[in-house]
Design a protein around this motif. Structure first.
Motif, mmCIF file in Angstrom:
data_model
loop_
_atom_site.group_PDB
_atom_site.id
_atom_site.type_symbol
_atom_site.label_atom_id
_atom_site.label_comp_id
_atom_site.label_asym_id
_atom_site.label_seq_id
_atom_site.Cartn_x
_atom_site.Cartn_y
_atom_site.Cartn_z
ATOM 1 N N SER A 256 -13.436 28.296 -24.013
ATOM 2 C CA SER A 256 -13.049 26.877 -24.278
ATOM 3 C C SER A 256 -13.787 25.952 -23.500
ATOM 4 C CB SER A 256 -11.701 26.483 -24.262
ATOM 5 O OG SER A 256 -11.002 27.142 -25.336
ATOM 6 N N VAL A 257 -14.424 24.943 -23.901
ATOM 7 C CA VAL A 257 -15.366 23.942 -23.098
ATOM 8 C C VAL A 257 -14.687 22.770 -23.500
ATOM 9 C CG1 VAL A 257 -17.220 23.829 -24.403
ATOM 10 C CG2 VAL A 257 -17.436 23.301 -22.070
ATOM 11 N N THR A 258 -14.279 21.734 -22.422
ATOM 12 C CA THR A 258 -13.982 20.552 -22.678
ATOM 13 C C THR A 258 -14.616 19.399 -21.671
ATOM 14 O OG1 THR A 258 -12.067 19.078 -23.189
ATOM 15 C CG2 THR A 258 -12.027 20.538 -21.234
ATOM 16 N N LEU A 259 -14.787 18.250 -22.032
ATOM 17 C CA LEU A 259 -15.327 17.119 -21.292
ATOM 18 C C LEU A 259 -14.227 16.212 -20.825
ATOM 19 C CD1 LEU A 259 -17.938 15.591 -20.148
ATOM 20 C CD2 LEU A 259 -18.043 14.471 -22.246
ATOM 21 N N LEU A 260 -14.294 15.916 -19.556
ATOM 22 C CA LEU A 260 -12.846 15.097 -18.931
ATOM 23 C C LEU A 260 -13.595 13.630 -19.073
ATOM 24 C CD1 LEU A 260 -11.654 17.206 -16.342
ATOM 25 C CD2 LEU A 260 -10.905 17.245 -18.550
ATOM 26 N N GLY A 261 -12.564 12.724 -18.797
ATOM 27 C CA GLY A 261 -12.866 11.295 -18.713
ATOM 28 C C GLY A 261 -14.006 11.148 -17.314
ATOM 29 N N ASN A 262 -13.673 11.697 -16.396
ATOM 30 C CA ASN A 262 -14.582 11.347 -15.317
ATOM 31 C C ASN A 262 -16.040 12.266 -15.061
ATOM 32 O OD1 ASN A 262 -14.059 14.491 -14.793
ATOM 33 N ND2 ASN A 262 -13.019 13.729 -12.808
ATOM 34 N N GLY A 263 -16.257 12.709 -16.415
ATOM 35 C CA GLY A 263 -17.534 13.309 -16.587
ATOM 36 C C GLY A 263 -17.867 14.655 -16.325
ATOM 37 N N ALA A 264 -16.667 15.227 -15.732
ATOM 38 C CA ALA A 264 -16.770 16.714 -15.242
ATOM 39 C C ALA A 264 -16.700 17.700 -16.914
ATOM 40 C CB ALA A 264 -15.983 17.255 -14.406
ATOM 41 N N ILE A 329 -7.059 25.190 -22.763
ATOM 42 C CA ILE A 329 -7.086 23.941 -22.067
ATOM 43 C C ILE A 329 -7.017 22.717 -22.716
ATOM 44 C CG2 ILE A 329 -8.423 25.262 -20.247
ATOM 45 C CD1 ILE A 329 -11.005 23.940 -21.342
ATOM 46 N N ALA A 330 -6.517 21.582 -22.200
ATOM 47 C CA ALA A 330 -6.284 20.438 -22.923
ATOM 48 C C ALA A 330 -6.165 19.168 -21.755
ATOM 49 C CB ALA A 330 -5.037 20.237 -23.823
ATOM 50 N N PRO A 331 -6.956 18.270 -21.946
ATOM 51 C CA PRO A 331 -6.833 17.140 -20.724
ATOM 52 C C PRO A 331 -5.351 16.527 -20.598
ATOM 53 C CG PRO A 331 -8.845 16.874 -22.029
ATOM 54 C CD PRO A 331 -7.889 18.123 -22.897
ATOM 55 N N LEU A 332 -5.147 16.211 -19.420
ATOM 56 C CA LEU A 332 -3.843 15.565 -19.211
ATOM 57 C C LEU A 332 -4.170 14.020 -18.749
ATOM 58 C CD1 LEU A 332 -1.681 18.201 -17.255
ATOM 59 C CD2 LEU A 332 -1.454 17.470 -19.445
ATOM 60 N N ALA A 333 -5.364 14.208 -18.153
ATOM 61 C CA ALA A 333 -5.793 12.571 -17.638
ATOM 62 C C ALA A 333 -7.228 12.753 -17.483
ATOM 63 C CB ALA A 333 -5.214 12.185 -16.357
ATOM 64 N N GLY A 334 -7.942 11.808 -17.004
ATOM 65 C CA GLY A 334 -9.318 11.909 -16.712
ATOM 66 C C GLY A 334 -9.923 12.608 -15.874
ATOM 67 N N ASN A 335 -8.982 13.487 -14.935
ATOM 68 C CA ASN A 335 -9.489 14.336 -13.843
ATOM 69 C C ASN A 335 -8.543 15.494 -13.946
ATOM 70 O OD1 ASN A 335 -7.375 12.541 -12.884
ATOM 71 N ND2 ASN A 335 -8.126 13.324 -10.747
ATOM 72 N N ARG A 336 -7.593 15.728 -14.853
ATOM 73 C CA ARG A 336 -6.693 16.841 -14.931
ATOM 74 C C ARG A 336 -6.621 17.281 -16.294
ATOM 75 N NH1 ARG A 336 -3.933 12.580 -12.549
ATOM 76 N NH2 ARG A 336 -2.075 12.483 -13.971
ATOM 77 N N VAL A 337 -6.461 18.894 -16.309
ATOM 78 C CA VAL A 337 -6.270 19.520 -17.552
ATOM 79 C C VAL A 337 -5.268 20.457 -17.109
ATOM 80 C CG1 VAL A 337 -8.589 19.635 -18.142
ATOM 81 C CG2 VAL A 337 -7.683 21.149 -16.588
ATOM 82 N N LEU A 338 -4.359 20.745 -18.352
ATOM 83 C CA LEU A 338 -3.342 21.813 -18.238
ATOM 84 C C LEU A 338 -3.908 22.840 -18.955
ATOM 85 C CD1 LEU A 338 -0.390 22.272 -18.075
ATOM 86 C CD2 LEU A 338 -0.048 21.933 -20.582
ATOM 87 N N VAL A 339 -3.713 24.155 -17.979
ATOM 88 C CA VAL A 339 -4.376 25.275 -18.478
ATOM 89 C C VAL A 339 -3.264 26.225 -18.959
ATOM 90 C CG1 VAL A 339 -5.992 27.317 -17.586
ATOM 91 C CG2 VAL A 339 -6.288 25.098 -16.896
#
Length: 712
Positions: A256-264, A329-339
């Protein structure tokens, strides 16, 4: 985990603002706690999806969807508690329609012709997944199997969906423009035997990336390893894919690949173990070494060749038993993910054979979770979300329009640009494709991070103003992923962001997410419970850790995280020091709040040198009663009368600003000049700011610090 700087332009800029040369600070950029069990049930192979929505006031109503082998669940509190959700669904995605519907297609399909496969289609309701007809995929050439992967991307036009589908001998990208009812193949990024899984994501530079698993070294029908590949495309069209690049010879199960709000970018996969990789510039051209977030496999009971052969069942590598290696994986915020992941693969993961043992955890079916911090080199991030929710940040002179499905398009909200969600279904859109932000006050802006959909080849236009009337276009350094850094800090209260290209689609999305960076040190990209990392400056600290605002609820929420200096010992002084290159004139500023009722005071000073000897050019004491004193170290005690005739309430936020040369310092409290004083000690240079508790013997000091700014 240390890594080289990947956002060199802003890194050099932040150092220049601090008055020092660019250097690798050697800080940790990802905080990956081990997984902790949260569900014990006959469950496994989990997937996650962020179905949360943002309200007009900026508040986020979270809704995480969890699918696993024994059903569906949802969480409204970031994964802390879960409730059952009726029905099941394979690959979910959100539409840019009036309701913001979440729909899904089942993972596996059934053939309806040589180039046709059908999949059950579902729609999310308050109570669960409801049947919503059939999704049909038409391929460019005949296929014998088809499986939807994870990560459907809604393009910035608000209408086109892209998804990855694999079928053993291929991995394809398919597109839909009717809410996922019909899909058509646009490209085959990978062909050849063994492709077993795929996931799709946008990248920070406006392209696409697919993560692929490939079964290699088969023994019968079971691979001795599943290799991990990625393949990239430079634009979000569904075409133009490069060649697959092998990332690893193993750990390619269920990527799984995901883009975060902070660009990572975050890439999860497994087998062996459950691992994460990071691309901090968001391009996916290079990844960090794998970080193991959870490990559970047997170490005894295998055959001589390292495989396990149960009677009458399929042999598998012993090292692949235990956890399935499926990571959600799913984003919790711009720089955090729940795994999330499982402790045992469904069915075969944890054999009941008494000879199999030596698990790192145990052989009980269960799910685990971990909240992971992922931070980049964009130092000085302003907490725009909190500013907006407090009414301090405004989007001015820009009527908002709707976007997406022209017959029922979704109304844009200003809050969509600050909610940490970079997806196109959460976009700030105006008819003229221009957005003007008014900040609470003028600040030295160092650059912007923008997830934006542009209607042409020209990059986004950025203009700044102090008064909202006279505008300038700041010179920019090279773009780096979603980051548009300025060549030098620009003082601005207004920032205007525009698409310079001709408008060809008025109903397209525009500005999905904004991050704004300043010369101030906030603590949004520091880890709670850990010392401050410095944000590009050299930092030393004792009894000083970063805290989430929620852990100090009595403190007014001016940002999501603060630095807490808490002195509860008689053997140390709580303090934090930010060190810079030597200078002869500096401006230093920070916010403070006294937490609790036992504060004796807050000591802060500008540190430096007198020739080669250490010195304190300027020192100050803020008492627990709210009086500010200047230090004259030629007398004992050094404190004279208070600089502020009226005491401040230390239980509320205040700002101190020091404008210093080598002859005097001007002292400002909440923007008002309260005193001008000579040096506290003889000194020839200034090189640091230090904030601390009142002394070694005293205890009880408890201070919150935010927005530490220092320029020379």
């Amino acid at each position: 985990m240390n890594r080289p700087l990947t956002v060199a332009a802003l890194a050099a800029l932040a150092m220049a603002v601090a008055g020092q040369a660019s250097a690798e600070p050697g800080v940790d950029h990802a905080h990956v706690p081990g997984g902790q069990r949260f569900l014990t049930a006959p469950t496994g192979a989990p997937t996650l999806f962020d179905a949360g929505v943002t309200a007009a006031d900026g508040r986020r109503a979270g809704r995480l969807l969890l699918s696993s082998a024994d059903g569906s669940r949802q969480s409204a509190d970031g994964g802390t508690t879960w409730s059952s959700l009726a029905g099941t669904a394979g690959t979910p995605f959100r539409l840019a329609n009036t309701a913001g519907d979440v729909v899904a297609v089942d993972t596996d399909g059934a053939a309806c012709g040589g180039t046709c496969f059908r999949f059950a289609r579902k729609q999310l309701t308050p109570g669960g997944w409801a049947a919503a007809g059939t999704a049909t995929v038409t391929f460019a050439q005949p296929v014998t199997s088809a499986r939807f992967g994870r990560g459907v991307v809604l393009l910035g036009d608000g209408k086109t969906l892209l998804a990855a589908v694999s079928g053993g001998s291929y991995a394809a990208v398919v597109a839909s423009t009717d809410d996922g009812v019909t899909w058509t193949e646009t490209a085959r990024p990978a062909t050849g035997a063994g492709w077993s899984a795929a996931s799709l994501s946008a990248t920070a530079d406006g392209g696409l990336i697919a993560a692929l698993g490939r079964n290699e070294d088969l023994r019968g029908e079971v691979p001795a390893n599943v290799a991990l590949y990625t393949v990239r495309a430079p634009a979000q069209t569904g075409t133009g894919w490069g060649a697959p690049v092998r990332v690893a010879a193993d750990s390619g199960t269920a990527p799984s690949v995901t883009l975060l709000g902070n660009g990572a970018l975050v890439l999860s996969s497994g087998r062996p173990d459950n691992v994460l990789r990071f691309s901090f510039d968001g391009r996916g051209a290079a990844w960090t070494s794998p970080t193991t977030v959870y490990r559970n496999h047997p170490t005894t009971g295998g055959d001589a060749d390292g495989w396990y052969t149960p009677e009458g069942a399929t042999a598998r590598p012993l090292r692949h038993l235990g956890s399935s290696g499926t990571v959600g994986i799913a984003p919790l915020a711009g720089n955090r993910v729940l795994v999330t992941g499982d402790n045992c693969a469904p069915g075969w993961g944890c054999p009941t054979d008494a000879a199999v043992g030596g698990y790192q955890v145990d052989s009980v079916p269960a799910l685990w979770k971990s909240a992971v911090e992922v931070d980049t080199d964009q130092w000085g991030k302003a907490d725009l979300a909190t500013m907006f929710q407090r009414g301090e940040l405004a989007v001015v002179n820009t009527p908002l329009s709707c976007y997406g499905d022209a017959s029922g398009c979704r109304q844009s909200l200003a809050a969509y640009a600050f909610d940490g969600d970079p997806r196109a279904d959460s976009s700030l859109v105006t008819a003229n494709r221009s957005v003007t932000l008014r900040l609470p006050r003028a600040v030295p802006v160092t650059g912007l991070g923008l997830h934006v959909w542009l209607q042409g080849a020209a990059d986004v236009r950025i203009e700044t103003s102090v008064d909202g009337t006279t505008w300038a276009t700041p010179p920019r350094a090279a773009r780096d992923g979603f980051l548009r850094p300025f060549s030098a800090p620009v003082t601005a209260r207004y920032v205007r962001i525009s698409d310079p290209n001709p408008v060809t689609d008025p109903s397209a999305a525009f500005l999905h997410e904004i991050e704004l960076y300043t010369a101030a040190v906030g603590f949004e990209h520091d880890y709670p419970g850990q010392p401050p990392r410095g944000n590009g400056w050299v930092t030393a600290s004792t009894l000083a850790t970063v805290v989430n605002q929620a852990t100090v609820p009595s403190a007014e929420r001016i940002s999501s995280r603060f630095l807490r200096i808490k002195d509860d010992t008689t053997t140390q002084i709580g303090r934090a020091t930010w060190t810079h290159a030597a200078a002869t004139s500096v401006t230093a500023e920070f916010r403070f709040l006294g937490h609790g009722t036992t504060n004796r005071g807050l000591l802060f000073s500008l540190k430096g040198r007198n020739g080669t000897a250490a010195s304190t050019p300027y020192g100050f004491w803020l008492t627990g009663a709210g009086r500010l004193h200047w230090a004259n170290y030629s007398q004992n005690p050094p404190w004279g009368t208070a600089l502020n005739p009226a005491a401040v309430d230390i239980g509320t936020w205040h700002t101190v600003k020091l404008v210093a040369t080598m002859t005097q310092v001007q002292v400002y409290l909440d923007g008002a000049l309260v005193a001008t004083r000579p040096k506290s000690q003889a000194a020839t240079t200034i090189g640091a700011i230090e904030i601390g508790s009142t002394g070694t013997a005293t205890t009880g000091d408890d201070w919150l610090i935010d927005d530490v700014a220092y320029t020379s």
